[in-house]
Design a protein around this motif. Structure first.
Motif, PDB file in Angstrom:
ATOM      1  N   MET A  28       7.397  19.340   2.666  1.00  0.00           N
ATOM      2  CA  MET A  28       8.123  18.120   3.062  1.00  0.00           C
ATOM      3  C   MET A  28       9.628  18.346   2.943  1.00  0.00           C
ATOM      4  N   TYR A  85       0.755  15.777  11.472  1.00  0.00           N
ATOM      5  CA  TYR A  85       0.927  14.968  10.249  1.00  0.00           C
ATOM      6  C   TYR A  85       2.403  14.980   9.845  1.00  0.00           C
ATOM      7  N   TRP A  86       2.976  16.190   9.813  1.00  0.00           N
ATOM      8  CA  TRP A  86       4.381  16.333   9.419  1.00  0.00           C
ATOM      9  C   TRP A  86       5.331  15.791  10.482  1.00  0.00           C
ATOM     10  N   GLU A 109       4.994  13.363  12.534  1.00  0.00           N
ATOM     11  CA  GLU A 109       5.082  11.895  12.477  1.00  0.00           C
ATOM     12  C   GLU A 109       6.060  11.457  11.392  1.00  0.00           C
ATOM     13  N   ARG A 110       5.970  12.046  10.218  1.00  0.00           N
ATOM     14  CA  ARG A 110       6.827  11.645   9.102  1.00  0.00           C
ATOM     15  C   ARG A 110       8.264  12.145   9.268  1.00  0.00           C
ATOM     16  N   ALA A 135       2.049  10.152   0.956  1.00  0.00           N
ATOM     17  CA  ALA A 135       1.725   8.915   1.677  1.00  0.00           C
ATOM     18  C   ALA A 135       2.130   7.693   0.866  1.00  0.00           C
ATOM     19  N   CYS A 195       5.942   7.214   1.010  1.00  0.00           N
ATOM     20  CA  CYS A 195       6.547   7.012   2.330  1.00  0.00           C
ATOM     21  C   CYS A 195       7.001   5.561   2.456  1.00  0.00           C
ATOM     22  N   PHE A 243       5.609   2.352   7.702  1.00  0.00           N
ATOM     23  CA  PHE A 243       6.470   3.177   8.553  1.00  0.00           C
ATOM     24  C   PHE A 243       5.975   3.222   9.988  1.00  0.00           C
ATOM     25  N   ARG A 244       4.687   3.121  10.212  1.00  0.00           N
ATOM     26  CA  ARG A 244       4.206   3.136  11.601  1.00  0.00           C
ATOM     27  C   ARG A 244       4.656   1.888  12.349  1.00  0.00           C
ATOM     28  N   ASN A 275       8.099   2.492  13.277  1.00  0.00           N
ATOM     29  CA  ASN A 275       8.204   3.609  14.211  1.00  0.00           C
ATOM     30  C   ASN A 275       7.495   3.299  15.537  1.00  0.00           C
TER      31      ASN A 275
END
Length: 179
Positions: free
Chosen positions: A43, A72-73, A75-76, A112, A115, A119-120, A123
């Protein structure tokens, strides 16, 4: 510029093939590689590396693309850098489905929890998600159900988990990058 994040199989020749295909969207495709084994380190490393790459480009519309674990990465990291993101067959729960393959899978759950909340939601519409119906690793219907309220989902009827050919989706990726 497109930043490409590989999946768990970092040495697969398929990564080079996907990067070559993405050059039809943008000539400047850069691999951002990471260890896949140490999530907390990955990360921080990815945040630093993406920040460095963003300083080295004059592209006013960079894009981040990730496949499998790389999605996965993506997205973040995309969210934290406000980058439009393309996720291909994302592995949304590596802490559950990669036991025995990665060191410290519990760190994914920790990430997670740390975070940004919702966040979704924050986003929304900044991610294009391409899912293979024939994915033999992920249950992509579950992935679609989770992500559909926030992101555009495109189903592919031919590809499997490794997603060897992006060809039919390149126009959509290009359009997404340019809007």
């Amino acid at each position: 510029m497109i930043l490409y994040l590989h999946g768990f199989d970092a040495t697969s020749p398929g990564n080079h093939d996907k990067m070559r295909q993405l050059q039809f969207v943008d000539d400047d495709v850069r691999l951002v590689s990471y260890s896949t084994l140490h999530p907390r380190h990955d990360m921080q490393y990815l945040l630093n590396e993406v920040s460095k790459q963003l300083k080295l480009t004059d592209d006013d519309k960079p894009l981040i693309v990730g496949v499998g674990l790389g999605a996965y990465w993506a997205e973040r990291i995309g969210f934290l850098n406000q980058l439009p993101t393309v996720m291909i067959n994302p592995n949304l729960n590596p802490e559950d489905n990669m036991q025995g393959k990665i060191d410290r899978p519990e760190e994914y759950a920790d990430i997670a929890n740390k975070c940004v909340s919702q966040f979704r939601q924050k986003n929304r519409d900044n991610v294009l998600c391409i899912l293979a119906r024939n994915d033999q690793v992920n249950d992509n219907q579950v992935v679609a159900n989770l992500l559909d309220p926030y992101y555009q989902i495109i189903w592919d009827e031919e590809q499997d988990h490794k997603f060897a050919s992006l060809a039919q989706h390149l126009p959509q990726i290009k359009s997404f990058k340019n809007c």
